[in-house]
Design a protein around this motif. Sequence first.
Motif, PDB file in Angstrom:
ATOM      1  N   PHE A  41       0.819  -1.218   0.000  1.00 52.00           N
ATOM      2  CA  PHE A  41       0.000   0.000   0.000  1.00 52.00           C
ATOM      3  C   PHE A  41       0.852   1.267   0.000  1.00 52.00           C
ATOM      4  O   PHE A  41       0.436   2.289  -0.520  1.00 52.00           O
ATOM      5  CB  PHE A  41      -0.926   0.001   1.228  1.00 52.00           C
ATOM      6  N   ILE A  42       2.063   1.173   0.567  1.00 51.76           N
ATOM      7  CA  ILE A  42       2.936   2.351   0.623  1.00 51.76           C
ATOM      8  C   ILE A  42       3.351   2.775  -0.775  1.00 51.76           C
ATOM      9  O   ILE A  42       3.282   3.966  -1.122  1.00 51.76           O
ATOM     10  CB  ILE A  42       4.177   2.063   1.493  1.00 51.76           C
ATOM     11  N   ASN A  43       3.782   1.813  -1.602  1.00 56.43           N
ATOM     12  CA  ASN A  43       4.212   2.146  -2.967  1.00 56.43           C
ATOM     13  C   ASN A  43       3.102   2.797  -3.787  1.00 56.43           C
ATOM     14  O   ASN A  43       3.319   3.863  -4.389  1.00 56.43           O
ATOM     15  CB  ASN A  43       4.729   0.898  -3.680  1.00 56.43           C
ATOM     16  N   PRO A  44       1.893   2.204  -3.857  1.00 55.61           N
ATOM     17  CA  PRO A  44       0.818   2.870  -4.607  1.00 55.61           C
ATOM     18  C   PRO A  44       0.458   4.247  -4.061  1.00 55.61           C
ATOM     19  O   PRO A  44       0.208   5.170  -4.841  1.00 55.61           O
ATOM     20  CB  PRO A  44      -0.370   1.895  -4.463  1.00 55.61           C
ATOM     21  N   LEU A  45       0.438   4.399  -2.737  1.00 47.46           N
ATOM     22  CA  LEU A  45       0.089   5.687  -2.145  1.00 47.46           C
ATOM     23  C   LEU A  45       1.107   6.765  -2.516  1.00 47.46           C
ATOM     24  O   LEU A  45       0.739   7.917  -2.797  1.00 47.46           O
ATOM     25  CB  LEU A  45      -0.021   5.560  -0.624  1.00 47.46           C
ATOM     26  N   LEU A  46       2.382   6.386  -2.520  1.00 46.12           N
ATOM     27  CA  LEU A  46       3.419   7.343  -2.911  1.00 46.12           C
ATOM     28  C   LEU A  46       3.257   7.751  -4.376  1.00 46.12           C
ATOM     29  O   LEU A  46       3.390   8.931  -4.724  1.00 46.12           O
ATOM     30  CB  LEU A  46       4.810   6.745  -2.677  1.00 46.12           C
ATOM     31  N   GLN A  47       2.965   6.773  -5.231  1.00 47.15           N
ATOM     32  CA  GLN A  47       2.769   7.079  -6.651  1.00 47.15           C
ATOM     33  C   GLN A  47       1.539   7.944  -6.875  1.00 47.15           C
ATOM     34  O   GLN A  47       1.577   8.883  -7.669  1.00 47.15           O
ATOM     35  CB  GLN A  47       2.650   5.778  -7.441  1.00 47.15           C
ATOM     36  N   VAL A  48       0.468   7.636  -6.162  1.00 46.59           N
ATOM     37  CA  VAL A  48      -0.744   8.453  -6.278  1.00 46.59           C
ATOM     38  C   VAL A  48      -0.439   9.890  -5.882  1.00 46.59           C
ATOM     39  O   VAL A  48      -0.866  10.848  -6.548  1.00 46.59           O
ATOM     40  CB  VAL A  48      -1.883   7.892  -5.397  1.00 46.59           C
ATOM     41  N   GLY A  49       0.321  10.051  -4.791  1.00 45.44           N
ATOM     42  CA  GLY A  49       0.675  11.399  -4.337  1.00 45.44           C
ATOM     43  C   GLY A  49       1.479  12.171  -5.368  1.00 45.44           C
ATOM     44  O   GLY A  49       1.220  13.355  -5.610  1.00 45.44           O
ATOM     45  N   VAL A  50       2.424  11.486  -6.020  1.00 44.57           N
ATOM     46  CA  VAL A  50       3.256  12.151  -7.039  1.00 44.57           C
ATOM     47  C   VAL A  50       2.413  12.536  -8.249  1.00 44.57           C
ATOM     48  O   VAL A  50       2.489  13.665  -8.742  1.00 44.57           O
ATOM     49  CB  VAL A  50       4.416  11.222  -7.461  1.00 44.57           C
ATOM     50  N   TYR A  51       1.582  11.605  -8.749  1.00 45.46           N
ATOM     51  CA  TYR A  51       0.749  11.889  -9.917  1.00 45.46           C
ATOM     52  C   TYR A  51      -0.254  13.011  -9.620  1.00 45.46           C
ATOM     53  O   TYR A  51      -0.498  13.878 -10.464  1.00 45.46           O
ATOM     54  CB  TYR A  51      -0.005  10.635 -10.355  1.00 45.46           C
ATOM     55  N   PHE A  70     -10.269  16.198  -8.970  1.00 43.51           N
ATOM     56  CA  PHE A  70      -9.263  15.468  -9.740  1.00 43.51           C
ATOM     57  C   PHE A  70      -8.652  14.326  -8.940  1.00 43.51           C
ATOM     58  O   PHE A  70      -8.370  13.253  -9.485  1.00 43.51           O
ATOM     59  CB  PHE A  70      -8.146  16.416 -10.202  1.00 43.51           C
ATOM     60  N   PHE A  71      -8.440  14.506  -7.645  1.00 42.67           N
ATOM     61  CA  PHE A  71      -7.810  13.465  -6.837  1.00 42.67           C
ATOM     62  C   PHE A  71      -8.654  12.195  -6.839  1.00 42.67           C
ATOM     63  O   PHE A  71      -8.131  11.090  -7.009  1.00 42.67           O
ATOM     64  CB  PHE A  71      -7.600  13.966  -5.399  1.00 42.67           C
ATOM     65  N   ILE A  72      -9.966  12.321  -6.671  1.00 44.88           N
ATOM     66  CA  ILE A  72     -10.853  11.160  -6.685  1.00 44.88           C
ATOM     67  C   ILE A  72     -10.882  10.536  -8.076  1.00 44.88           C
ATOM     68  O   ILE A  72     -10.809   9.310  -8.230  1.00 44.88           O
ATOM     69  CB  ILE A  72     -12.281  11.561  -6.267  1.00 44.88           C
ATOM     70  N   TRP A  73     -10.989  11.383  -9.087  1.00 47.01           N
ATOM     71  CA  TRP A  73     -11.030  10.912 -10.471  1.00 47.01           C
ATOM     72  C   TRP A  73      -9.760  10.132 -10.804  1.00 47.01           C
ATOM     73  O   TRP A  73      -9.810   9.070 -11.443  1.00 47.01           O
ATOM     74  CB  TRP A  73     -11.182  12.107 -11.404  1.00 47.01           C
ATOM     75  N   LEU A  74      -8.612  10.669 -10.353  1.00 41.83           N
ATOM     76  CA  LEU A  74      -7.329  10.008 -10.595  1.00 41.83           C
ATOM     77  C   LEU A  74      -7.238   8.701  -9.827  1.00 41.83           C
ATOM     78  O   LEU A  74      -6.799   7.674 -10.370  1.00 41.83           O
ATOM     79  CB  LEU A  74      -6.187  10.937 -10.165  1.00 41.83           C
ATOM     80  N   LEU A  75      -7.683   8.698  -8.599  1.00 45.50           N
ATOM     81  CA  LEU A  75      -7.589   7.518  -7.745  1.00 45.50           C
ATOM     82  C   LEU A  75      -8.402   6.354  -8.313  1.00 45.50           C
ATOM     83  O   LEU A  75      -7.944   5.206  -8.305  1.00 45.50           O
ATOM     84  CB  LEU A  75      -8.080   7.868  -6.332  1.00 45.50           C
ATOM     85  N   VAL A  76      -9.590   6.643  -8.828  1.00 43.68           N
ATOM     86  CA  VAL A  76     -10.440   5.597  -9.386  1.00 43.68           C
ATOM     87  C   VAL A  76      -9.780   4.955 -10.602  1.00 43.68           C
ATOM     88  O   VAL A  76      -9.953   3.759 -10.862  1.00 43.68           O
ATOM     89  CB  VAL A  76     -11.830   6.166  -9.762  1.00 43.68           C
TER      90      VAL A  76
END
Length: 267
Positions: A41-51, A70-76
């Motif tokens: 979960f750490i790796n995906p969360l870090l990538q989500v934060g960068v994107y 945008f954050f929700i749209w990107l996360l989905v």
Amino acid sequence: MKTVLNTIKQQFLYFPLILRVALYETKSKYQMHFLGILWQFINPLLQVGVYWFVFGVGIRNGVPIEGTPFFIWLLVGLIPWFFISPTIVQGSNSIYSKINLVSKMKFPVSILPSITIMSNIFGFLITLLILAVVMIVYGIPVNIYILQLPYYLVCLFMLLYSITIFTSTISALIRDFQLLVQTSMRLLFFMTPILWSVNEFPERYHTIIQLNPFAYIVNGFRDSLLNSTWFYEDWRTTLYFWSLTILILFLGALLHENYKNKFVDYL
């Protein structure tokens, strides 16, 4: 077609074995790490934060997409991709990496890609729960269209197995193919509407974008959680997706059946 049906039958017949081996691999993968399975979960969360920071804050200046933050749209869009990409890369190497082991015993080689899928599905399901919590925090309402999410999950699993049974067979025979898979997944990340919306492109390009089966999955997740569109409304794209998936599964199962007893010869 009989070959395809036998291959699918093996997945159900050996499901308890798939589950046990997947659980073992998940535990052993992070056994020597201090944070253990949390790294899933750490790796995906870090990538989500960068994107989010680069594309959401830097490029889009926080402008919503289709009325959604945008954050929700990107996360989905990112959550299914974080399951798709490593599963295909690892799944395409699943036969080659274990062929020495399974060649010494009676083992259904066709379940090796399924073991990879199952190993990654645990983290995927937890990230879906995290997404649900984030959507509640943002006040995103749940509508009736979420009922079609299980359909898109079935689409996702079928596509992943079809691709991995095909690519794992070729990768065991031609090792260069594994590098091609890795490169292709990096390119497909930017060619799939994860960081951008299909509607931002002129309509004449929409058909080309829809040729990417991963676009069907990502858009389907957004239709189920954010938009108000049923999967059958665009029946042409749905028909294309399933035709392509079944074709890949047929080719993969046929290729696998022809070479499953000869993999050791290619090591």
